[in-house]
Design a protein around this motif. Structure first.
Motif, short mmCIF file in Angstrom:
data_model
loop_
_atom_site.label_atom_id
_atom_site.label_comp_id
_atom_site.label_asym_id
_atom_site.label_seq_id
_atom_site.Cartn_x
_atom_site.Cartn_y
_atom_site.Cartn_z
N GLU A 147 7.88 -10.23 -7.68
CA GLU A 147 7.70 -9.87 -6.28
C GLU A 147 8.47 -8.63 -5.87
O GLU A 147 8.32 -8.15 -4.74
CB GLU A 147 8.15 -11.03 -5.37
N ASP A 148 9.32 -8.13 -6.74
CA ASP A 148 10.20 -7.00 -6.38
C ASP A 148 10.03 -5.84 -7.33
O ASP A 148 9.93 -6.01 -8.55
CB ASP A 148 11.67 -7.44 -6.42
N ALA A 149 10.06 -4.64 -6.77
CA ALA A 149 10.13 -3.41 -7.56
C ALA A 149 11.04 -2.42 -6.84
O ALA A 149 10.96 -2.26 -5.62
CB ALA A 149 8.75 -2.79 -7.76
N TRP A 150 11.92 -1.80 -7.61
CA TRP A 150 12.78 -0.75 -7.09
C TRP A 150 12.34 0.55 -7.72
O TRP A 150 12.28 0.68 -8.95
CB TRP A 150 14.24 -1.05 -7.41
N ILE A 151 12.01 1.54 -6.88
CA ILE A 151 11.35 2.76 -7.32
C ILE A 151 12.17 3.98 -6.93
O ILE A 151 12.70 4.05 -5.82
CB ILE A 151 9.94 2.85 -6.71
N VAL A 152 12.27 4.94 -7.85
CA VAL A 152 12.80 6.26 -7.54
C VAL A 152 11.63 7.24 -7.57
O VAL A 152 10.84 7.24 -8.52
CB VAL A 152 13.88 6.70 -8.55
N THR A 153 11.51 8.05 -6.54
CA THR A 153 10.42 9.03 -6.48
C THR A 153 10.92 10.40 -6.90
O THR A 153 12.11 10.63 -7.07
CB THR A 153 9.85 9.13 -5.05
N ASN A 154 9.97 11.33 -7.03
CA ASN A 154 10.36 12.69 -7.42
C ASN A 154 11.05 13.43 -6.29
O ASN A 154 11.49 14.57 -6.48
CB ASN A 154 9.16 13.46 -7.94
N LEU A 155 11.14 12.81 -5.12
CA LEU A 155 11.95 13.36 -4.02
C LEU A 155 13.34 12.74 -4.01
O LEU A 155 14.09 12.91 -3.06
CB LEU A 155 11.25 13.11 -2.68
N ASN A 156 13.65 12.01 -5.08
CA ASN A 156 14.95 11.34 -5.24
C ASN A 156 15.20 10.31 -4.14
O ASN A 156 16.33 10.08 -3.72
CB ASN A 156 16.09 12.35 -5.30
N GLU A 157 14.13 9.65 -3.71
CA GLU A 157 14.25 8.55 -2.78
C GLU A 157 14.31 7.23 -3.55
O GLU A 157 13.70 7.10 -4.62
CB GLU A 157 13.03 8.50 -1.84
N ASP A 167 0.85 -1.18 0.00
CA ASP A 167 0.00 0.00 0.00
C ASP A 167 0.89 1.23 0.00
O ASP A 167 1.56 1.52 0.98
CB ASP A 167 -0.90 -0.01 1.23
N LEU A 168 0.90 1.96 -1.11
CA LEU A 168 1.79 3.11 -1.24
C LEU A 168 1.13 4.41 -0.79
O LEU A 168 1.76 5.45 -0.81
CB LEU A 168 2.23 3.25 -2.69
N SER A 169 -0.11 4.39 -0.44
CA SER A 169 -0.80 5.60 -0.04
C SER A 169 -1.04 5.56 1.46
O SER A 169 -1.00 4.49 2.08
CB SER A 169 -2.13 5.70 -0.79
N PRO A 170 -1.29 6.67 2.12
CA PRO A 170 -1.31 8.00 1.51
C PRO A 170 0.07 8.64 1.50
O PRO A 170 0.97 8.20 2.22
CB PRO A 170 -2.24 8.76 2.45
N GLY A 171 0.23 9.66 0.70
CA GLY A 171 1.44 10.46 0.73
C GLY A 171 2.61 9.91 -0.06
O GLY A 171 3.73 10.40 0.09
N MET A 172 2.40 8.89 -0.88
CA MET A 172 3.51 8.37 -1.68
C MET A 172 3.84 9.36 -2.78
O MET A 172 2.98 9.74 -3.57
CB MET A 172 3.11 7.03 -2.31
N PRO A 173 5.10 9.82 -2.86
CA PRO A 173 5.47 10.77 -3.92
C PRO A 173 5.36 10.12 -5.30
O PRO A 173 5.43 8.89 -5.42
CB PRO A 173 6.93 11.11 -3.59
N PRO A 174 5.19 10.91 -6.34
CA PRO A 174 5.14 10.36 -7.69
C PRO A 174 6.42 9.60 -8.05
O PRO A 174 7.52 9.94 -7.60
CB PRO A 174 4.99 11.62 -8.57
N ILE A 175 6.26 8.55 -8.85
CA ILE A 175 7.37 7.71 -9.28
C ILE A 175 7.99 8.30 -10.54
O ILE A 175 7.30 8.66 -11.49
CB ILE A 175 6.88 6.28 -9.55
#
Length: 219
Positions: free
Chosen positions: A23-33, A6-14
């Motif tokens: 089963e795995d995903a590696w994500i970079v957000t617009n906050l550079n996380e 569950d990425l909500s609430p408050g998950m920054p845009p990808i």
């Protein structure tokens, strides 16, 4: 990726994502996380890249690479410990990179507005690829396997290599749009999306040199 996290609430845009397994995903957000999602419902932020991750590419659940906002390239073999790999050389950095793509644990590509770089040793050494003189900037590289890949350009240009970047075929789809989005289920069924700030068209090819526009409005 089918993920129960569950990425909500408050998950920054990808802004970038790599899905090496179901089963795995590696994500970079617009906050550079840099965030690792793993079934079931595991969400883990990677502290090493807090506020400075830019691009990510994993080839399996533990082996991956990240380009940071300063242009450095990092590698991990376990998802936890990261070490810096080689730079692009000759005064170039990956600071302005638009794409990072590894086809295998050894063969990878970095796309920048200034050219395309390739590694064949997992990032230890990067070599600039010569695709000839062309009035367009590269924006994305999509590997099919370790030898074959497609290079997406501005100015409606598309490049294809079948020998790991040693030679290229350049195709002109006609127009001034930037090619963004490429899908291939092999070597003979390929789709390209054309956009420059708004949708412009969709092209299909069932042979590398023949492209047909299947949705209108590309110019």
């Amino acid at each position: 990726l089918s993920c129960d996290a569950d990425l909500s609430p408050g998950m920054p845009p990808i802004t970038d994502i790599s899905t090496p397994t179901a089963e795995d995903a590696w994500i970079v957000t617009n906050l550079n996380e840099l965030i690792h999602l793993k079934k079931p419902k595991q969400v883990r932020k990677i502290p090493a890249f807090d506020g400075r991750a830019k691009l990510v590419s994993f080839t399996n659940k533990s082996s991956g690479w990240v380009v940071d906002t300063g242009g450095k390239v990092w590698h991990t073999t376990d998802g936890d410990e990261w070490f810096e790999t080689g730079d692009l050389g000759n005064g170039y950095t990956a600071e302005h990179a638009t794409n990072l793509a590894f086809a295998t644990d050894k063969i990878g590509w970095i796309t920048t507005p200034f050219g395309l770089w390739q590694t064949i040793d997992g990032g230890g050494k990067w070599t600039k690829v010569d695709f000839g003189s062309i009035d367009a900037q590269p924006v994305d590289f999509v590997p099919v396997d370790g030898e074959t890949g497609w290079l997406l350009f501005t100015n409606a240009k598309l490049g294809r290599t079948i020998d790991r970047g040693n030679t290229w075929s350049i195709f002109d789809l006609g127009g001034t749009f930037t090619i963004r989005g490429f899908y291939s289920n092999g070597h003979l069924n390929n789709w390209v999306g054309a956009a420059d700030g708004r949708p412009l068209g969709l092209f299909h090819s069932d042979s590398p040199g023949e492209w047909k526009q299947v949705l209108p409005e590309a110019n």
